[in-house]
Design a protein around this motif. Structure first.
Motif, PDB file in Angstrom:
ATOM      1  N   ASP A  56      61.031 -17.649   6.200  1.00 61.62           N
ATOM      2  CA  ASP A  56      60.893 -17.358   7.624  1.00 61.62           C
ATOM      3  C   ASP A  56      59.874 -18.263   8.308  1.00 61.62           C
ATOM      4  O   ASP A  56      59.530 -18.046   9.481  1.00 61.62           O
ATOM      5  N   LEU A 104      73.038 -16.836   3.667  1.00 63.66           N
ATOM      6  CA  LEU A 104      71.898 -16.485   4.521  1.00 63.66           C
ATOM      7  C   LEU A 104      71.099 -15.340   3.924  1.00 63.66           C
ATOM      8  O   LEU A 104      69.872 -15.279   4.071  1.00 63.66           O
ATOM      9  N   ALA A 117      72.408 -15.120  11.713  1.00 57.51           N
ATOM     10  CA  ALA A 117      71.351 -16.128  11.796  1.00 57.51           C
ATOM     11  C   ALA A 117      70.614 -16.054  13.122  1.00 57.51           C
ATOM     12  O   ALA A 117      69.404 -16.322  13.198  1.00 57.51           O
ATOM     13  N   ILE A 119      65.681 -23.180   9.657  1.00 57.48           N
ATOM     14  CA  ILE A 119      67.000 -23.030   9.032  1.00 57.48           C
ATOM     15  C   ILE A 119      68.038 -23.413  10.073  1.00 57.48           C
ATOM     16  O   ILE A 119      68.018 -22.889  11.188  1.00 57.48           O
ATOM     17  N   THR A 120      68.931 -24.327   9.735  1.00 60.47           N
ATOM     18  CA  THR A 120      69.984 -24.724  10.678  1.00 60.47           C
ATOM     19  C   THR A 120      71.350 -24.388  10.082  1.00 60.47           C
ATOM     20  O   THR A 120      71.564 -24.504   8.876  1.00 60.47           O
ATOM     21  N   ILE A 121      72.264 -23.973  10.965  1.00 61.10           N
ATOM     22  CA  ILE A 121      73.634 -23.667  10.569  1.00 61.10           C
ATOM     23  C   ILE A 121      74.551 -24.631  11.301  1.00 61.10           C
ATOM     24  O   ILE A 121      74.537 -24.687  12.548  1.00 61.10           O
ATOM     25  N   ASN A 137      63.698 -18.259  13.028  1.00 63.27           N
ATOM     26  CA  ASN A 137      63.534 -19.659  12.641  1.00 63.27           C
ATOM     27  C   ASN A 137      64.869 -20.380  12.437  1.00 63.27           C
ATOM     28  O   ASN A 137      64.929 -21.402  11.748  1.00 63.27           O
ATOM     29  N   THR A 138      65.961 -19.870  13.016  1.00 58.58           N
ATOM     30  CA  THR A 138      67.266 -20.507  12.827  1.00 58.58           C
ATOM     31  C   THR A 138      67.764 -21.142  14.124  1.00 58.58           C
ATOM     32  O   THR A 138      67.449 -20.673  15.227  1.00 58.58           O
ATOM     33  N   ARG A 139      68.548 -22.187  13.971  1.00 56.15           N
ATOM     34  CA  ARG A 139      69.224 -22.824  15.093  1.00 56.15           C
ATOM     35  C   ARG A 139      70.659 -23.142  14.669  1.00 56.15           C
ATOM     36  O   ARG A 139      70.904 -23.588  13.541  1.00 56.15           O
TER      37      ARG A 139
END
Length: 504
Positions: free
Chosen positions: A385, A341, A408, A389-391, A413-415
């Motif tokens: 950004d 990350l 995150a 971004i996905t985790i 912008n992360t999910r």
């Protein structure tokens, strides 16, 4: 002077049991562990007392309903009952130990008691008990498969440095290792007029084949394999090279794929990237062996392919999204944050929560809360950004995986997609001794009759809540459909792709 020294020794010994002074439970302290060698009740007392002075979450446990003093009164008679039995099986001891640890919430904690009836160590872990009822608990060894998506990928690289993977390759691959030895043996056996050298080679090949096939029964297959390499070097068996012992601690599986619509995917099985990506560490661990270098280079090649694709596409404003797959990632080195990350985020680090330390032997002697930062890449890099971004996570996303998730969550912008994580965020120390913060490992593994793998710090999220023992809920909850996975469809990966492509 002699009398004074004797009196001092007697006074220390006599008050040791009830003293409020910090006891050293790290090494084989006779006063702390002597009675525990032959008594289950004394083992419990060592555990209870050492936890009482070193555990980092007592206020949290109290809020969860645990009365530690009452727990002592309830559990001690059960261990005393074991002391009255002539023989105590490992299962009997494990049952009582699991009742002992079940109310605790530390996700890293593993307790070992030496069963003096069987001369074996028995282990119990609170979060192992807590998570064992979850539907995705059986996915500890899960590894995603990009092969079914090969038609959708424009780039694809993988690396796997686990010792068992290397052994399987040597055992199962045609033309090298065991398979070459079998083919050579059959070839020589079929000769009408074998030479004396052929006969000697046949004997050696037969011995080698039998011994390498028996590696699965060895307590230390890596050590046994490396002895075979040296023993049978005269046979010149292709790819029968020593396996570097460093891979025991740094083994990792990494997969990179770039989808045709420019979604960059990275899976890593644990956080041990630094030894492969830091040049000095790479040379230290793998630079002395051509075989080790080739195996290790597959990891660095796959990682840098992922990183460089993101850099190139983001500069061109063509990057559509990023997937970081931490499913069944058991954690590892915090230094790896800069490569995962941290390679997408701005310089200066990401605050993901707060930490406190144990600063005294009293049950609630804690430090004030202090900010916890996850490091980010100092070198110039693209800050991603402006695309999703996905985790990906599941039940077996633990420790450093969960720190990555908390980090995150601080990026807009992360999910997080998948299933609730393990719930083991409080940091471990690799040293089997007390730290200056009055916590760490209790006892010494395989030496003292009681050993506890215990975190050195209590961690909180940005809302100053503890998630230990419960894990982190994903933003988008989705199961892995195991039946479909066997048919080539990864429902969690496809949900991440859907989110990036549609925003839903």
């Amino acid at each position: 002077m002699i009398l004074g020294a004797l009196m001092l020794t007697l006074s220390v010994t006599s008050c040791h049991k009830d003293s409020d002074v910090m006891l050293s439970y790290v090494y084989n302290d006779d006063m702390a562990f002597y009675a525990a060698n032959r008594s289950y009740a004394e083992k419990f007392k060592v555990f209870w007392k050492s936890m009482n002075s070193t555990y980092s979450l007592w206020d949290y446990e109290k809020d969860c309903g645990l009365d530690w003093d009452e727990h002592y009164r309830v559990m001690l008679p059960k261990f005393e009952g074991l002391d009255t039995l002539e023989n105590v099986s490992d299962d009997m001891l494990k049952t009582v130990m699991e009742e002992m640890v079940a109310p605790l919430h530390d996700g890293h904690m593993v307790v070992y008691f030496f069963n003096h009836s069987t001369s074996k160590y028995v282990r119990a872990s609170p979060n192992l008990i807590r998570n064992s009822v979850r539907p995705d608990f059986n996915l500890e060894d899960f590894s995603p498969n990009l092969q079914p998506y090969s038609d959708e990928l424009q780039e694809w690289k993988e690396g796997d440095t686990y010792v068992l993977t290397q052994l399987r390759h040597i055992m199962q691959t045609k033309g090298i290792g065991l398979q070459w030895a079998k083919a050579r043996y059959d070839e020589l056996l079929a000769k009408q007029d074998p030479t004396e050298n052929d006969a000697t080679t046949l004997v050696l090949l037969k011995k080698f084949i039998n011994e390498i096939q028996g590696l699965g029964n060895q307590a230390n297959p890596l050590e046994s394999y490396n002895r075979l390499v040296e023993k049978y070097a005269v046979l010149n068996i292709p790819f029968l090279d020593p396996i570097d012992e460093n891979f025991e601690n740094t083994g990792i599986k990494l997969k990179y794929g770039l989808f045709k619509d420019n979604i960059a995917y990275l899976h890593l099985s644990e956080f041990s990237l630094s030894s492969y990506l830091d040049n000095a560490s790479f040379q230290q661990y793998y630079g002395d062996s051509k075989h080790a270098t080739e195996i290790a280079k597959a990891i660095s090649d796959a990682y840098w392919a992922w990183f460089n694709a993101i850099q190139r596409l983001h500069k061109q404003q063509k990057l559509k999204g990023v997937i970081i797959d931490l499913r069944s990632n058991l954690g590892g080195s915090t230094n790896d944050a800069i490569y995962v990350l941290g390679s997408l985020a701005p310089k200066g680090g990401i605050q993901y929560g707060y930490a406190r330390f144990k600063r005294g032997s009293g049950r609630y002697d804690y430090s004030p809360l202090m900010p916890m930062m996850s490091p980010t890449m100092d070198a110039d890099h693209e800050v991603v950004d402006d695309v999703p971004i996905t985790i990906l996570v599941n039940c077996w996303s633990v420790s450093m995986s969960e720190v990555t998730v908390l980090s995150a969550k601080q990026l807009p912008n992360t999910r997080i997609i998948g299933k609730r994580t393990w719930g083991g965020i409080c940091s471990l120390t690799s040293q089997e001794d007390f730290t200056s913060n009055y916590t760490g490992h209790i006892g010494k593994k395989n030496v003292t009759p009681v050993y506890v793998n215990l975190p050195m710090v209590g961690l909180f999220d940005m809302n100053k809540h503890i998630v230990e023992g419960n894990g982190i809920q994903p933003d988008i909850d989705v199961d892995l459909d195991v039946a479909q996975f066997k048919q080539g469809r990864d429902t969690q990966l496809e949900r991440a792709l859907q989110y990036i492509r549609t925003g839903n």
